[in-house]
Design a protein around this motif. Structure first.
Motif, PDB file in Angstrom:
ATOM      1  N   MET A  12       0.830  -1.199   0.000  1.00  0.00           N
ATOM      2  CA  MET A  12       0.000   0.000   0.000  1.00  0.00           C
ATOM      3  C   MET A  12       0.868   1.253   0.000  1.00  0.00           C
ATOM      4  N   ALA A  13       1.924   1.243   0.805  1.00  0.00           N
ATOM      5  CA  ALA A  13       2.826   2.394   0.866  1.00  0.00           C
ATOM      6  C   ALA A  13       3.483   2.639  -0.492  1.00  0.00           C
ATOM      7  N   GLN A  14       3.890   1.569  -1.176  1.00  0.00           N
ATOM      8  CA  GLN A  14       4.507   1.715  -2.490  1.00  0.00           C
ATOM      9  C   GLN A  14       3.543   2.344  -3.489  1.00  0.00           C
ATOM     10  N   LYS A  15       2.286   1.920  -3.453  1.00  0.00           N
ATOM     11  CA  LYS A  15       1.288   2.492  -4.357  1.00  0.00           C
ATOM     12  C   LYS A  15       1.077   3.979  -4.066  1.00  0.00           C
ATOM     13  N   ARG A  16       1.086   4.339  -2.782  1.00  0.00           N
ATOM     14  CA  ARG A  16       0.898   5.739  -2.427  1.00  0.00           C
ATOM     15  C   ARG A  16       2.086   6.586  -2.863  1.00  0.00           C
ATOM     16  N   ARG A  17       3.288   6.025  -2.776  1.00  0.00           N
ATOM     17  CA  ARG A  17       4.464   6.776  -3.232  1.00  0.00           C
ATOM     18  C   ARG A  17       4.431   6.964  -4.749  1.00  0.00           C
ATOM     19  N   LEU A  18       3.984   5.938  -5.457  1.00  0.00           N
ATOM     20  CA  LEU A  18       3.839   6.075  -6.907  1.00  0.00           C
ATOM     21  C   LEU A  18       2.828   7.174  -7.237  1.00  0.00           C
ATOM     22  N   SER A  19       1.728   7.230  -6.488  1.00  0.00           N
ATOM     23  CA  SER A  19       0.740   8.285  -6.702  1.00  0.00           C
ATOM     24  C   SER A  19       1.354   9.663  -6.451  1.00  0.00           C
ATOM     25  N   SER A  20       2.257   9.747  -5.456  1.00  0.00           N
ATOM     26  CA  SER A  20       2.945  11.013  -5.191  1.00  0.00           C
ATOM     27  C   SER A  20       3.789  11.431  -6.385  1.00  0.00           C
ATOM     28  N   TYR A  21       4.587  10.500  -6.904  1.00  0.00           N
ATOM     29  CA  TYR A  21       5.444  10.817  -8.044  1.00  0.00           C
ATOM     30  C   TYR A  21       4.617  11.270  -9.249  1.00  0.00           C
ATOM     31  N   LEU A  22       3.500  10.582  -9.492  1.00  0.00           N
ATOM     32  CA  LEU A  22       2.650  10.943 -10.625  1.00  0.00           C
ATOM     33  C   LEU A  22       2.033  12.328 -10.432  1.00  0.00           C
ATOM     34  N   SER A  23       1.612  12.628  -9.201  1.00  0.00           N
ATOM     35  CA  SER A  23       1.027  13.947  -8.928  1.00  0.00           C
ATOM     36  C   SER A  23       2.070  15.046  -9.114  1.00  0.00           C
ATOM     37  N   TRP A  24       3.283  14.809  -8.612  1.00  0.00           N
ATOM     38  CA  TRP A  24       4.323  15.825  -8.751  1.00  0.00           C
ATOM     39  C   TRP A  24       4.740  16.007 -10.206  1.00  0.00           C
ATOM     40  N   ALA A  25       4.827  14.903 -10.944  1.00  0.00           N
ATOM     41  CA  ALA A  25       5.142  15.011 -12.366  1.00  0.00           C
ATOM     42  C   ALA A  25       4.050  15.787 -13.096  1.00  0.00           C
ATOM     43  N   GLY A  26       2.784  15.514 -12.718  1.00  0.00           N
ATOM     44  CA  GLY A  26       1.675  16.235 -13.320  1.00  0.00           C
ATOM     45  C   GLY A  26       1.731  17.725 -13.008  1.00  0.00           C
ATOM     46  N   ALA A  27       2.154  18.060 -11.779  1.00  0.00           N
ATOM     47  CA  ALA A  27       2.256  19.468 -11.396  1.00  0.00           C
ATOM     48  C   ALA A  27       3.295  20.182 -12.256  1.00  0.00           C
ATOM     49  N   VAL A  28       4.436  19.532 -12.472  1.00  0.00           N
ATOM     50  CA  VAL A  28       5.504  20.131 -13.279  1.00  0.00           C
ATOM     51  C   VAL A  28       5.049  20.289 -14.727  1.00  0.00           C
ATOM     52  N   LEU A  29       4.436  19.236 -15.273  1.00  0.00           N
ATOM     53  CA  LEU A  29       3.992  19.283 -16.665  1.00  0.00           C
ATOM     54  C   LEU A  29       2.907  20.333 -16.871  1.00  0.00           C
ATOM     55  N   LEU A  30       1.956  20.391 -15.930  1.00  0.00           N
ATOM     56  CA  LEU A  30       0.865  21.356 -16.055  1.00  0.00           C
ATOM     57  C   LEU A  30       1.387  22.785 -15.971  1.00  0.00           C
TER      58      LEU A  30
END
Length: 212
Positions: A12-30
């Motif tokens: 579960m922790a690994q999935k949440r960290r992946l969600s963090s990376y995706l959110s941060w990447a999305g923030a940079v791209l946006l």
């Protein structure tokens, strides 16, 4: 179901960290896309902080996922510590981890003694001092407060459901705190035993010896 302590919550922790990376990447791209679009199509220059603000919600979402992942890793570490503690029991004890119960989630530990006495152990990784106030569990850290959930009721429900699932006469509910100090008279609140990790093996072996 996994019979390795802490595995499910580590995943579960690994999935949440992946969600963090995706959110941060999305923030940079946006933010970058907004900057490029503004530079290309707007006649008036927009201050750079405005483009940063475009990605701010995704940045904060990523931070929330990261904090939840940290809490999950802390919980997994607590379950692993309790599992190491239980290795002090004799090999005649049967131990099962992460027993899934529909509607209640994982039972952290299911134990059966050599004489057939059964236990569920709900592991908690909270810190500070745990104490009883009437029929409630509270903790004293930076301030005195009740817990965010009713751990006692949940432990009793788990014990009841495991009794039905395993077709047992009785299952004793136990809450074990892996990091906190526990100050509970009689070690029991609302028919649920509340213990610190260091008390667990002595408690189990003493009950087996006394036959209670």
């Amino acid at each position: 179901m996994s019979n390795r302590a802490g595995l499910n919550i580590r995943q579960m922790a690994q999935k949440r960290r992946l969600s963090s990376y995706l959110s941060w990447a999305g923030a940079v791209l946006l933010s970058g896309a907004a900057f490029v679009a503004g530079a290309a199509f707007l006649p008036v220059a927009i201050p750079s902080p405005v483009y940063v603000l475009v990605g701010t919600p995704l940045f904060w979402l990523g931070l929330q996922h990261w904090q939840k992942a940290n809490r999950a890793d802390q919980g997994a570490a607590g379950e692993e510590e309790v599992a190491r503690t239980l290795t002090q029991l004799s090999p005649d004890w049967q131990v099962e981890y992460n027993l899934w119960i529909d509607g209640l989630g994982d039972v952290d530990v299911f134990l059966q003694s050599p004489s057939g006495r059964a236990y569920i152990i709900d592991v908690k990784s909270h810190r500070g001092e745990v104490y009883a106030r009437g029929s409630d569990l509270c903790r004293r850290g930076r301030s005195s407060e009740t817990f965010e959930k009713d751990f006692l009721t949940n432990a009793m429900r788990q014990a009841h459901r495991v009794k039905e699932l395993k077709k047992l006469r009785f299952v004793t509910p136990v809450i074990c705190f892996s990091s906190a100090t526990v100050n509970v008279p009689q070690k029991q609140v609302r028919r649920v035993y509340v213990l610190a990790k260091k008390e667990l093996v002595e408690f189990l072996t003493a009950r087996e010896i006394r036959g209670v």
